[in-house]
Design an enzyme around this catalytic site. Sequence first.
Site, short mmCIF file in Angstrom:
data_model
loop_
_atom_site.label_atom_id
_atom_site.label_comp_id
_atom_site.label_asym_id
_atom_site.label_seq_id
_atom_site.Cartn_x
_atom_site.Cartn_y
_atom_site.Cartn_z
CE LYS A 57 -5.27 4.75 -0.18
NZ LYS A 57 -5.89 3.57 -0.79
CB SER A 135 -3.17 2.50 -3.44
OG SER A 135 -4.51 2.54 -2.97
CB SER A 159 -6.04 -0.24 -2.10
OG SER A 159 -5.45 -0.05 -3.34
N1 GLN Z 1 -4.28 -2.14 -7.45
C1 GLN Z 1 -5.62 -1.83 -7.81
C2 GLN Z 1 -5.65 -0.65 -8.75
O1 GLN Z 1 -4.62 -0.11 -9.02
C3 GLN Z 1 -6.46 -1.56 -6.60
C4 GLN Z 1 -6.29 -0.20 -6.06
C5 GLN Z 1 -7.21 0.12 -4.95
O2 GLN Z 1 -7.86 -0.74 -4.38
N2 GLN Z 1 -7.29 1.41 -4.65
O3 GLN Z 1 -6.68 -0.28 -9.23
#
Ligand code: GLN
Length: 509
Positions: A57, A135, A159
């Site tokens: 990532k 994400s 994510s």
């Molecule tokens: N969707 C969650 C957020 O926007 C989790 C994102 C993540 O785990 N990086 O914070």
Amino acid sequence: MPSARFCLRPASRRLPRSNTRHHVTTSRPYEELNACITQHAPSPSSSTQTAKTVAIKDNIATKDFPTTVASNILAGFTSPFDATVVRLLRENDYTISTKTNLDEFGMGSHTQSSSHGPTLSPYSRNGIPLSPGGSSGGSAVEVLTGRSWTALGTDTGGSVRLPAAYLGVVGFKPSFGVVSRWGVLAYGHSLDTVGILGRRLGDVSGVFGVVRGWDGRDPSSLTMRVRERIEEAREVRRRRRRRRKKGGVLRIGVPLEYNIVELSPLVRSTYIRTLERLQSVGHTLHPISLPSTKQALSAYYVLAPAEASSNLAKYDGVRYGTRPTDPDSSPRDNLPLYAQTRGQGFGEEVKRRILLGAYTLSSEARDNYFIQAQKGRRLVQRDFDRVFALANPLLDPPHSVPDSDSTGGEQDEGVDVIITPTAPTLPPTIEEVKRQSPVESYMNDVFTVPASLAGLPAISMPVGLSEEEAKGLEQTDVGSVGVQVMGQFGDDEGVLDVASMIEEGQWKS
Ligand code: GLN
């Protein structure tokens, strides 16, 4: 805690639709999915070439690829060093195949807010691509399409698990502090973890074995004391399961608060079928209550932006961050450098969260928001400690709540793991995502943030829909539902063991 049989309907013996389709048939060319930000050319295509490739990532530092966090603020930035996890992979002969797309700084649930453009799922409904989840959507698409063998993502509030659920792959978030975050660009430092995605559980646990471990460069790396307690707890778990019965029966917690009206019928039936299958081979199901679950989502969406507003303060164009190349093109070119850099460098969602975080930390709002959210987080953690059989090794001395004295750190009546759906629905289409308000899209994380707030290990396993369930869906739709297994802090092995039972069950039924 009573054992309950969840006989909501007789256990189905129907074969699941292929739960782990290794190569998805899609009319959309791989390039259009936009899973990667930077790639070594030529991209690997045969399975032998992908044998040990790991996609990373793009918020994890690599010295031979740029690391952009999908943000204009770091456009063109290449780290002078590898993150510890990347170094460990290379030392063990894994090849870094590509840097994958994400929501800018990891803030999002659908990989649609990236400076590199959105990532698409290869699955679609009525010709409209589905959300790949986020994400770490780019990492999940990479492994689903077979371009990379496995991938690293990061999981702050879900994510890794949400993209795994939406794409039908395995996504594991280890306990907080077990995998080094040195070289991982922070979003919410008290929540961020590095997670692993793969098509098969064995691949994911193999990579976990390589990247886990203490790292003196990471201040959140678990101390020797906690690691020793985790080892002791592992022994306790083994003893207890041996004592309970021949096969080492598992006590599975089924949280009542996760049975929400928003749960889609397909997610519900697949979840129930998974529980029934585990029950049919001798494990026991136990209704549990995690009353503070209701507060988890709002606590998370106060704490994560608050931490982000502080972590992202350093991107000012002086210490860190790319200055606007053409400051004069800004209509606000009389603003200070900081404002120009940050105004042009960050996308909408990141700005929203920085503002939100700055507000909740401000003197007028702190008590009502930030402090309340910290209290909510503590309650969520206590809920988990109350139901798990294993003591929490972070508590000093380690104890289960409330039975600390009588059990010497373990409660026989507690559960070994908790199983829930990973997400309340199948993936929405990207058109539906566009129509969602920010708050509606935060709802996707309702089942994943509690484990994040408590730092617990959690995994999303794909469970194939039955033929009956899949009847109403197009062939191009995702054929599986993500089922989440959570364990006590430090019990990563226990979570992986139960995940393997779910994976095996797919083939046995
Ligand atoms: N969707 C969650 C957020 O926007 C989790 C994102 C993540 O785990 N990086 O914070």
